[in-house]
Every structure is written in structure tokens, then in C-alpha cells.
Design an enzyme around this catalytic site. Sequence first.
Site, PDB file in Angstrom:
ATOM      1  N   GLY A 173     -10.805   0.420  16.818  1.00  0.00           N
ATOM      2  CA  GLY A 173     -12.070   1.341  18.238  1.00  0.00           C
ATOM      3  C   GLY A 173     -13.216   1.858  17.718  1.00  0.00           C
ATOM      4  N   GLU A 223      -6.014  -5.276  15.502  1.00  0.00           N
ATOM      5  CA  GLU A 223      -5.807  -4.756  15.898  1.00  0.00           C
ATOM      6  C   GLU A 223      -3.703  -5.861  15.985  1.00  0.00           C
ATOM      7  OE1 GLU A 223      -8.791  -4.324  16.334  1.00  0.00           O
ATOM      8  OE2 GLU A 223      -9.596  -2.824  17.905  1.00  0.00           O
ATOM      9  N   GLU A 270     -15.455  -1.241  17.183  1.00  0.00           N
ATOM     10  CA  GLU A 270     -16.202  -1.351  18.166  1.00  0.00           C
ATOM     11  C   GLU A 270     -17.473  -0.203  19.057  1.00  0.00           C
ATOM     12  OE1 GLU A 270     -11.664  -1.091  19.692  1.00  0.00           O
ATOM     13  OE2 GLU A 270     -12.429  -3.222  20.475  1.00  0.00           O
ATOM     14  N   ALA A 284      -8.541   3.762  17.553  1.00  0.00           N
ATOM     15  CA  ALA A 284      -8.219   4.399  17.997  1.00  0.00           C
ATOM     16  C   ALA A 284      -7.123   5.079  17.935  1.00  0.00           C
ATOM     17  CB  ALA A 284      -7.827   3.462  19.674  1.00  0.00           C
TER      18      ALA A 284
HETATM   19  N1  COA Z   1      -4.864   6.683  14.570  1.00  0.00           N
HETATM   20  C1  COA Z   1      -3.764   7.688  14.472  1.00  0.00           C
HETATM   21  N2  COA Z   1      -3.970   7.868  13.272  1.00  0.00           N
HETATM   22  C2  COA Z   1      -4.376   7.754  12.666  1.00  0.00           C
HETATM   23  C3  COA Z   1      -4.880   6.298  12.156  1.00  0.00           C
HETATM   24  C4  COA Z   1      -5.164   5.458  13.804  1.00  0.00           C
HETATM   25  N3  COA Z   1      -5.660   4.651  13.848  1.00  0.00           N
HETATM   26  N4  COA Z   1      -5.530   5.581  11.257  1.00  0.00           N
HETATM   27  C5  COA Z   1      -5.310   7.103  10.384  1.00  0.00           C
HETATM   28  N5  COA Z   1      -4.278   8.253  10.913  1.00  0.00           N
HETATM   29  C6  COA Z   1      -4.166   9.059  10.063  1.00  0.00           C
HETATM   30  C7  COA Z   1      -2.543   8.702   9.240  1.00  0.00           C
HETATM   31  O1  COA Z   1      -1.482   8.500  10.650  1.00  0.00           O
HETATM   32  C8  COA Z   1      -2.714   9.805   7.988  1.00  0.00           C
HETATM   33  O2  COA Z   1      -1.459  10.667   9.261  1.00  0.00           O
HETATM   34  P1  COA Z   1      -0.517  11.627   8.271  1.00  0.00           P
HETATM   35  O3  COA Z   1      -1.412  12.678   7.421  1.00  0.00           O
HETATM   36  O4  COA Z   1      -0.383  12.804   9.790  1.00  0.00           O
HETATM   37  O5  COA Z   1       0.788  11.095   7.828  1.00  0.00           O
HETATM   38  C9  COA Z   1      -3.886  10.505   8.244  1.00  0.00           C
HETATM   39  O6  COA Z   1      -5.307   9.581   9.519  1.00  0.00           O
HETATM   40  C10 COA Z   1      -4.549   9.721   7.061  1.00  0.00           C
HETATM   41  O7  COA Z   1      -4.253   8.448   6.502  1.00  0.00           O
HETATM   42  P2  COA Z   1      -3.809   6.844   6.527  1.00  0.00           P
HETATM   43  O8  COA Z   1      -3.237   5.838   6.516  1.00  0.00           O
HETATM   44  O9  COA Z   1      -2.725   7.653   5.406  1.00  0.00           O
HETATM   45  O10 COA Z   1      -4.371   6.772   4.887  1.00  0.00           O
HETATM   46  P3  COA Z   1      -4.573   5.552   3.788  1.00  0.00           P
HETATM   47  O11 COA Z   1      -5.866   5.785   3.278  1.00  0.00           O
HETATM   48  O12 COA Z   1      -3.293   5.530   3.229  1.00  0.00           O
HETATM   49  O13 COA Z   1      -5.415   4.847   5.057  1.00  0.00           O
HETATM   50  C11 COA Z   1      -6.522   3.863   7.255  1.00  0.00           C
HETATM   51  C12 COA Z   1      -6.018   4.405   4.941  1.00  0.00           C
HETATM   52  C13 COA Z   1      -7.798   2.986   8.092  1.00  0.00           C
HETATM   53  C14 COA Z   1      -5.459   2.014   6.041  1.00  0.00           C
HETATM   54  C15 COA Z   1      -4.304   3.276   7.403  1.00  0.00           C
HETATM   55  O14 COA Z   1      -5.227   5.194   7.755  1.00  0.00           O
HETATM   56  C16 COA Z   1      -5.340   2.477   8.466  1.00  0.00           C
HETATM   57  O15 COA Z   1      -4.257   1.818   8.981  1.00  0.00           O
HETATM   58  N6  COA Z   1      -4.915   3.124   9.928  1.00  0.00           N
HETATM   59  C17 COA Z   1      -5.015   2.683  11.276  1.00  0.00           C
HETATM   60  C18 COA Z   1      -6.002   1.638  10.758  1.00  0.00           C
HETATM   61  C19 COA Z   1      -5.780   0.683  12.429  1.00  0.00           C
HETATM   62  O16 COA Z   1      -4.782  -0.268  13.062  1.00  0.00           O
HETATM   63  N7  COA Z   1      -6.845   0.667  13.761  1.00  0.00           N
HETATM   64  C20 COA Z   1      -7.074  -0.146  14.555  1.00  0.00           C
HETATM   65  C21 COA Z   1      -5.925   0.980  15.343  1.00  0.00           C
HETATM   66  S1  COA Z   1      -6.065  -0.172  17.520  1.00  0.00           S
END
Ligand code: COA
Length: 257
Positions: A108, A131, A111, A63
Site C-alpha cells: 500500500g 503482496e 500504491e 497496509a
Molecule cells: N503492517 C504491520 N506492521 C508492520 C508492517 C506492515 N505492513 N511492516 C512492518 N511492520 C512492523 C513490524 O511488524 C515490526 O513491528 P514489531 O516491532 O512490533 O514486531 C516493525 O514494523 C518493524 O518491522 P521489522 O520487520 O522488524 O523491520 P525490518 O527492518 O526487519 O524489516 C521490512 C523491514 C519492511 C522488510 C519488513 O517489516 C516487512 O517485510 N514488512 C512488510 C512489508 C509488506 O509485505 N507490505 C505489504 C503489505 S500488503
Amino acid sequence: MDFIKIDISGPVAVITIDRRDALNALSPQVLDELSQALDEVNTEGIRAVIMTGAGKKAFAAGADIKEFPSFTPLQAQDFALKGQALSKKIEAFPKPVIAAINGFALGGGCELALACHMRIAAETAKIGQPEVNLGVMTGFGGSQRLPRLVGKGVALELLTTGRAIDAKEALRIGLVNAVAAPDELLPACQEIAEQIAEKAPQAVALTLEAVNHGLEMSLEEGLNLEARLFALTFTTEDMQEGTQAFLEKRKPKFTGK
Ligand code: COA
């Protein structure tokens, strides 16, 4: 639609979440567009759907976390209900929906994949429900569908640690049906979709219904449901065609009637 692409090739539709700069994160607009995309491919000619994420990195990284800090509890509930409504729409879709998990399927994103009827992962996929790292919990159905798929103990471990697993582990615990090399992922899903597309559409749709509803019932009720749906297939022209083709030793030509 800004974030969803639909590609149709013969009887198979591929729905792609394309919001690469946010790793295909699921904002309310993305959820609405996914729902609209499902409506658009719910036509007679489409027999199976593949859902995937654009790029090599993510199916959907969850999400949209950027929306969270400003949510009131009621807005959070509405958001969860919106995600759940989409998950239910995927689950109840009358044609099989295959998740092609091409990278991160987190929160999400996981999910959504859980709501699909089957899941194939790229070797590079990372799947999980992180989460709890954010101080929230699953909202799009993960606490309900993950234990139903992989069992309570394994689900509770993944849900409470937030640990993301690789494709190999996902295969071992039954979260995905198969693993493919990244370049082979879509062809592998396409092959399954094409096999389904050759079958009688109403028999396939009724099978989805029997399994989806049956799993929520007692065995006795589920068996009853199966007998009634089995009877329904006898109202179709495709049942006559399928059985006749077998007796005449030829390939059936199903029309969906
Ligand atoms: N919501 C909003 N933006 C997200 C996102 C999310 N769930 N997941 C990634 N992004 C965005 C990042 O903020 C980043 O944006 P920016 O360039 O404007 O800063 C871009 O996507 C790239 O992500 P980044 O974190 O830089 O890539 P990474 O390769 O270093 O890490 C992940 C990848 C997937 C490990 C990391 O993005 C992450 O942990 N995301 C969240 C996952 C999560 O907790 N999901 C559950 C949500 S309830």
C-alpha cells in the site's frame, strides 16, 4: 490526528505519515487521517503538497498486515475500497502531490506513491509490491497504476515476484522521476514544489486534469478535452497577468483568480 503531521511553509504543505513503530504501516485510521490531511491542505494558499514518511526507514511499509488475519472477504473488500478512495483522492487533488520516498515503499505504501503525481526517491529507498508473499494481491490500485506507469511487462514481473527494487532501478524503469541522497530528498521535493508554486494555480490544476483524464481516453477524446481546458484558462485573470507580464518583460504575479 494521531499518525499524520502537517507542516506548512508558505505555499507548500508537507504531509508526514508518522507511525514509526510499525514502519508507517497503513491502518484504516492512518488512511482516514491521510484523507483528512488532504482536506486540510486543500486551501487557496497551498500550491503543492509533499507526502513522506517519518524517520529514515520507511515511507510506508504497506497496509497493516496485523489487521489481515481477522478480515472477512467483505471487510477485505471494504479495506481495499478505502485505500482506493484515498488513492483516487490523491490523484484527483487539484495541486500537485509529490511523493518523497524516504525508505521502504511497499504494498500500500508503493500504491500511495503511485497515486501521487510524481515521485522522488532517496538512494536508500526500497520499492515493491510484496503482496504475493502473503497470499494476497494488490488492493489499493497497484495492479492498475503500476502497469500504466512502467508498462505491462515490467509491472507484471514486479507484481508476481514481489521483488522490491532499489532507487536506481526505480529510476531506470520510470517508477520515480529522480533519486536524491537521503538528506537531500526533502530539499529536492521542496525545490520542485516551489517551482510549481510560482505558476498559475488554475493552469496547473487543469493540466493535472488533462493528463489524468486524458490518459483514460482515446487520443481524439483527450485532444478534445485539452482544447476545452485550454479555453478555460482564458477565463482566468492569471492568463491576462501571465501574458501581459511576458509582453512587459516582468515576472508575473499570479493570484489564482
Ligand atoms: N503492517 C504491520 N506492521 C508492520 C508492517 C506492515 N505492513 N511492516 C512492518 N511492520 C512492523 C513490524 O511488524 C515490526 O513491528 P514489531 O516491532 O512490533 O514486531 C516493525 O514494523 C518493524 O518491522 P521489522 O520487520 O522488524 O523491520 P525490518 O527492518 O526487519 O524489516 C521490512 C523491514 C519492511 C522488510 C519488513 O517489516 C516487512 O517485510 N514488512 C512488510 C512489508 C509488506 O509485505 N507490505 C505489504 C503489505 S500488503
